[in-house]
Write a protein that holds these residues in place. Sequence first.
Motif, PDB file in Angstrom:
ATOM      1  N   LEU A  60      -4.665   6.493  -2.317  1.00 38.85           N
ATOM      2  CA  LEU A  60      -4.190   5.182  -1.887  1.00 38.85           C
ATOM      3  C   LEU A  60      -4.068   4.265  -3.091  1.00 38.85           C
ATOM      4  N   HIS A  61      -2.915   3.624  -3.206  1.00 44.46           N
ATOM      5  CA  HIS A  61      -2.678   2.636  -4.259  1.00 44.46           C
ATOM      6  C   HIS A  61      -2.350   1.320  -3.556  1.00 44.46           C
ATOM      7  N   ILE A  62      -3.093   0.270  -3.890  1.00 41.41           N
ATOM      8  CA  ILE A  62      -2.870  -1.056  -3.296  1.00 41.41           C
ATOM      9  C   ILE A  62      -2.496  -2.005  -4.419  1.00 41.41           C
ATOM     10  N   LYS A  63      -1.353  -2.657  -4.265  1.00 41.06           N
ATOM     11  CA  LYS A  63      -0.923  -3.655  -5.257  1.00 41.06           C
ATOM     12  C   LYS A  63      -0.838  -5.002  -4.556  1.00 41.06           C
ATOM     13  N   ALA A 113       3.407   4.368   3.161  1.00 40.25           N
ATOM     14  CA  ALA A 113       3.735   3.131   2.447  1.00 40.25           C
ATOM     15  C   ALA A 113       3.775   1.979   3.448  1.00 40.25           C
ATOM     16  N   HIS A 114       3.382   0.811   2.996  1.00 40.99           N
ATOM     17  CA  HIS A 114       3.349  -0.363   3.861  1.00 40.99           C
ATOM     18  C   HIS A 114       3.470  -1.619   2.998  1.00 40.99           C
ATOM     19  N   LEU A 115       4.211  -2.580   3.490  1.00 41.82           N
ATOM     20  CA  LEU A 115       4.361  -3.877   2.824  1.00 41.82           C
ATOM     21  C   LEU A 115       3.963  -4.951   3.829  1.00 41.82           C
ATOM     22  N   VAL A 124      -8.743  -9.927   0.579  1.00 43.79           N
ATOM     23  CA  VAL A 124      -7.323  -9.910   0.887  1.00 43.79           C
ATOM     24  C   VAL A 124      -7.207  -9.608   2.370  1.00 43.79           C
ATOM     25  N   LYS A 125      -6.535 -10.504   3.105  1.00 46.85           N
ATOM     26  CA  LYS A 125      -6.378 -10.333   4.554  1.00 46.85           C
ATOM     27  C   LYS A 125      -4.895 -10.233   4.887  1.00 46.85           C
ATOM     28  N   TYR A 126      -4.573  -9.251   5.727  1.00 49.00           N
ATOM     29  CA  TYR A 126      -3.183  -9.081   6.176  1.00 49.00           C
ATOM     30  C   TYR A 126      -3.173  -8.331   7.495  1.00 49.00           C
ATOM     31  N   ASN A 127      -2.046  -8.383   8.179  1.00 45.44           N
ATOM     32  CA  ASN A 127      -1.882  -7.669   9.440  1.00 45.44           C
ATOM     33  C   ASN A 127      -1.070  -6.409   9.216  1.00 45.44           C
ATOM     34  N   ASP A 128      -1.581  -5.307   9.746  1.00 47.18           N
ATOM     35  CA  ASP A 128      -0.930  -4.010   9.636  1.00 47.18           C
ATOM     36  C   ASP A 128      -0.327  -3.666  10.994  1.00 47.18           C
ATOM     37  N   THR A 148       0.858  -1.176   0.000  1.00 43.76           N
ATOM     38  CA  THR A 148       0.000   0.000   0.000  1.00 43.76           C
ATOM     39  C   THR A 148       0.898   1.231   0.000  1.00 43.76           C
ATOM     40  N   SER A 149       0.546   2.193  -0.830  1.00 47.21           N
ATOM     41  CA  SER A 149       1.301   3.439  -0.876  1.00 47.21           C
ATOM     42  C   SER A 149       0.342   4.556  -1.257  1.00 47.21           C
ATOM     43  N   GLY A 150       0.737   5.763  -0.910  1.00 43.96           N
ATOM     44  CA  GLY A 150      -0.121   6.885  -1.261  1.00 43.96           C
ATOM     45  C   GLY A 150       0.295   8.144  -0.544  1.00 43.96           C
TER      46      GLY A 150
END
Length: 143
Positions: free
Chosen positions: A134-137, A23-25, A39-43, A8-10
Amino acid sequence: MYKVKVVTSGFQKDLKGKREKVAHLAEGQYHFRNNKHYVKYNDSDLDKENVIATTIKTDGGKLTIFRRGAVDTEMIFLHGEMTHTSYHTPYGPMELEINTRQLEINMDEVGGQGEIDLFYDLAVNGSPVGEYELHIKISNAGK
């Protein structure tokens, strides 16, 4: 289910015009069921001790982002529409008003790859706070 990488970036722009990059990976999981992408993930970018479980859900037109943990919310984004939600924090709840200016979703149910581009204005408890981009790839990381 597929293992995926979520980038995620923006930018966040406050009312004074100050832009801040975000930004986050993360690694996560992708599922496709009932014609919806999940889509599931931990932030844990903001606070390593308080991980926030994040779920992105989309049918290609509507985007919902669920966040559970130190904060609790269900943000809904629909192109050209205003949505409302509660954002619960350890300091109390806030009411969010989301004006989605642009939403582009391109997802591939085979392999769990895709991109989401989102531009929105945000108000908290009735007061504008800024503009968000926000851009999510999402890319496949294997089974």
